[in-house]
Design a protein around this motif. Sequence first.
Motif, short mmCIF file in Angstrom:
data_model
loop_
_atom_site.label_atom_id
_atom_site.label_comp_id
_atom_site.label_asym_id
_atom_site.label_seq_id
_atom_site.Cartn_x
_atom_site.Cartn_y
_atom_site.Cartn_z
N GLY A 15 0.93 -1.20 -0.16
CA GLY A 15 0.10 -0.01 -0.09
C GLY A 15 0.82 1.38 -0.12
N GLN A 16 0.80 2.10 0.98
CA GLN A 16 1.40 3.38 1.10
C GLN A 16 2.65 3.23 1.76
OE1 GLN A 16 0.50 6.26 -0.48
NE2 GLN A 16 -1.11 5.02 -1.14
N ALA A 17 3.01 1.84 2.22
CA ALA A 17 4.20 1.56 3.07
C ALA A 17 5.22 0.46 1.95
CB ALA A 17 3.80 0.89 4.22
N ALA A 38 17.18 1.62 1.04
CA ALA A 38 16.54 2.81 1.51
C ALA A 38 16.56 3.81 0.18
CB ALA A 38 17.07 3.01 2.76
N ASP A 39 17.64 4.05 -0.22
CA ASP A 39 17.69 4.96 -1.18
C ASP A 39 16.39 4.80 -2.30
OD1 ASP A 39 19.83 6.20 0.00
OD2 ASP A 39 21.37 5.30 -1.32
N ALA A 40 16.35 3.44 -2.61
CA ALA A 40 15.48 3.13 -3.84
C ALA A 40 14.14 3.71 -3.39
CB ALA A 40 15.71 1.65 -4.06
N SER A 43 13.80 7.68 -3.39
CA SER A 43 14.10 8.33 -4.56
C SER A 43 12.84 8.10 -5.46
CB SER A 43 15.29 7.75 -5.31
OG SER A 43 15.28 6.51 -5.72
N ARG A 44 11.77 7.37 -5.20
CA ARG A 44 10.79 7.15 -5.81
C ARG A 44 10.08 8.62 -6.08
NH1 ARG A 44 8.63 1.75 -2.97
NH2 ARG A 44 10.22 0.38 -3.88
N PRO A 45 9.18 8.55 -7.11
CA PRO A 45 8.33 9.90 -7.32
C PRO A 45 7.51 10.01 -6.08
CG PRO A 45 8.51 8.89 -9.57
CD PRO A 45 8.96 7.75 -8.49
N ARG A 46 6.69 9.27 -5.64
CA ARG A 46 6.04 9.00 -4.39
C ARG A 46 6.31 7.94 -3.34
NH1 ARG A 46 -0.19 9.70 -5.91
NH2 ARG A 46 -0.22 8.71 -4.04
N PRO A 47 7.58 8.56 -2.78
CA PRO A 47 8.19 7.44 -1.78
C PRO A 47 7.00 7.12 -0.53
CG PRO A 47 8.97 9.77 -1.24
CD PRO A 47 8.28 9.81 -2.61
N ALA A 48 7.44 6.02 0.09
CA ALA A 48 6.63 5.42 1.05
C ALA A 48 6.79 6.24 2.35
CB ALA A 48 7.08 3.72 1.36
N MET A 49 6.00 6.56 3.05
CA MET A 49 6.46 7.31 4.16
C MET A 49 6.19 6.57 5.47
SD MET A 49 6.74 10.59 3.52
CE MET A 49 7.92 10.10 2.54
N LEU A 50 5.88 5.15 5.35
CA LEU A 50 6.20 4.17 6.41
C LEU A 50 7.00 3.24 5.55
CD1 LEU A 50 5.54 3.01 9.03
CD2 LEU A 50 3.35 1.89 7.97
N VAL A 51 7.93 2.91 6.47
CA VAL A 51 8.96 1.89 6.16
C VAL A 51 9.17 0.92 7.48
CG1 VAL A 51 11.22 1.05 5.54
CG2 VAL A 51 10.55 2.95 4.34
N VAL A 52 8.51 -0.48 7.10
CA VAL A 52 8.94 -1.29 8.13
C VAL A 52 10.12 -2.35 7.81
CG1 VAL A 52 7.85 -3.38 9.37
CG2 VAL A 52 6.35 -1.47 8.86
N ILE A 53 10.93 -2.39 8.67
CA ILE A 53 12.19 -3.22 8.51
C ILE A 53 11.84 -4.61 9.30
CG2 ILE A 53 14.56 -3.65 8.88
CD1 ILE A 53 15.22 -0.95 8.27
N THR A 82 8.37 7.55 8.64
CA THR A 82 8.44 6.74 10.02
C THR A 82 8.89 5.44 9.45
OG1 THR A 82 5.96 7.55 10.85
CG2 THR A 82 6.91 5.77 11.71
N LEU A 83 9.99 4.99 10.55
CA LEU A 83 10.60 3.81 10.42
C LEU A 83 9.99 2.88 11.64
CD1 LEU A 83 12.51 1.80 9.32
CD2 LEU A 83 14.37 2.75 10.85
N ARG A 84 9.53 1.72 11.37
CA ARG A 84 9.22 0.89 12.51
C ARG A 84 9.93 -0.48 12.29
NH1 ARG A 84 2.88 1.92 11.77
NH2 ARG A 84 2.99 3.85 12.80
N LEU A 85 10.54 -1.05 13.27
CA LEU A 85 11.25 -2.36 13.04
C LEU A 85 10.19 -3.60 13.76
CD1 LEU A 85 14.67 -1.67 14.80
CD2 LEU A 85 13.98 -1.46 12.06
N ALA A 86 10.42 -4.82 12.97
CA ALA A 86 9.41 -5.99 13.57
C ALA A 86 10.44 -7.21 13.70
CB ALA A 86 8.69 -6.36 12.31
N ALA A 87 9.99 -7.95 14.87
CA ALA A 87 10.73 -9.34 14.89
C ALA A 87 12.20 -8.96 15.25
CB ALA A 87 10.48 -10.19 13.90
#
Length: 139
Positions: A15-17, A38-40, A43-53, A82-87
């Motif tokens: 979705g948006q993430a 993360a750079d990829a 650098s997108r025209p509409r970058p994800a504003m939520l990244v889950v690692i 926002t960055l969120r980490l999982a597991a």
Amino acid sequence: MKAAEVFSVDVRPDGQASVLALRGELDHHSVVQLREAADAILSRPRPAMLVVIDCTALEFCDSSGIGGLISVYQRLSVHGGTLRLAAVPGSVARVFKLTGLEHVISVYSTADAALIAGSGMQDSSAEGTPSSVHAASER
């Protein structure tokens, strides 16, 4: 003795993430791959504003890896993301707890939990983090 697994980052839009699934050992050699992923995304025209690692398959993380995670967090924050980490593995969770990073970067038990947590993209606090970090450190 098991040979070290080759490090990889699997980028999956959600979705948006975006979810970055880490596999193997995140160290001074492999942190470049995390930064490139993360750079990829940024650098997108509409970058994800939520990244889950997603650290489910992360076997090891040294100080360079922690630095790489902090770098991704800082770059996302500058863009309002926002960055969120999982597991998170127990050893990494302990470092987050000792350094106070658990109050800066939210940690969740699963990638799905990180994706659906809260109503907004920007975390106002690391709500739920202590129990998530505690649970992850018991693995």
